[in-house]
Design a protein around this motif. Structure first.
Motif: not given
Length: 275
Positions: A161-176
């Motif tokens: 859960m945390a990893a997914s959220a950090v990726v979004q915060l850094q501008g990553g895509s939903p797939q990422q």
């Protein structure tokens, strides 16, 4: 749309609430997370079983005096995560995210990232909806209970859960985002749940720190362009199947693993007054 936006729409649709009501509930959860971290910094907390207490301050003290081996953001995430477990085990107020035993991972990662990268509370609250979506998918298709799936289901889920959220915060895509979550679960497959004396203290506290670290490492890999070989939904299914195959003694019963060592058994007898 981001995963957070989709999750907010789902909450509005399912519960018939206005967007501001949904947002306020999540903002309250984030306030509780932050307060738990601050409480562990300001007070000397001791767990009910006496197995943990003061570890978070030790990490902070070293971080403030020498350059951390694992870097500033990682050291903060570790300390914050461990601190929340101290609050939990001393009967303080925490957010089960997704469980009490894994409640330090998301606060640890979120507060460290917010401070180090200058994100606003609004951005962090939005990211919590991303984390919530990943947790929701895991609960719907597997489990987040240590008694059912081992610690991979608790710390593994919180870290995903945390990893997914950090990726979004850094501008990553939903797939990422989902690739990051999948990568976390894949590295934690088979992690057993073996609490000493049956208490959510040890090794739970250290596993929260390790989970926070794993979340950050996974996010960094995915943001660098490293893909997850196995899709998120397949990895969740794999985690559930692995969890069901873990022996009963290694699923929160304190009858196996580190909880069954001679030292752990002595501590159990001391805490519970057994013969």
């Amino acid at each position: 749309m981001t995963i957070s936006q989709i999750m907010i729409q789902r909450e509005i649709s399912c519960f018939g609430k206005e967007r501001h009501e949904i947002w306020e509930r999540m903002a309250k959860a984030y306030d509780i997370m932050k307060n738990a971290v601050r409480e562990s910094e300001e007070k000397t907390l001791r767990s009910v079983g006496g197995l943990i207490g003061g570890e978070a301050k030790k990490i902070h003290q070293r971080r403030k005096t020498v350059k951390p081996v694992c870097g500033e953001v990682m050291a903060k995430a570790m300390a914050y995560a461990m601190g929340v477990l101290e609050v939990n085990s001393s009967m303080g107020l925490i957010v089960a995210a997704p469980t009490a035993g894994s409640s330090g991972v998301i606060p640890g990662v979120f507060l460290a990232v917010e401070e180090e990268f200058g994100f606003s509370d609004e951005q962090m609250i939005d990211a919590l909806f991303n984390a919530g979506a990943v947790g929701y998918l895991i609960t719907r298709n597997a489990t987040v209970a240590g008694a059912e799936g081992g610690c991979q289901a608790e710390i593994g889920s919180a870290s995903a859960m945390a990893a997914s959220a950090v990726v979004q915060l850094q501008g990553g895509s939903p797939q990422q985002c989902l690739d990051a979550a999948s990568s976390v679960i894949g590295t934690m497959l088979g992690l057993v749940c073996d609490p000493i004396a049956g208490l959510v203290e040890a090794p739970c506290q250290k596993r929260n720190a390790m989970g926070a670290s794993t979340a950050l490492i996974s996010a960094e890999m995915i943001l660098s362009g490293v893909r997850s070989v196995v899709p998120f939904d397949e990895m969740v299914d794999a985690m559930y199947r692995v969890g069901r195959s873990i022996p009963y003694e290694l699923r929160e019963t304190a009858m196996g693993g580190g909880a069954a060592t001679p030292t752990a058994c002595k501590l159990c007898n001391k805490i519970h007054g057994a013969g």
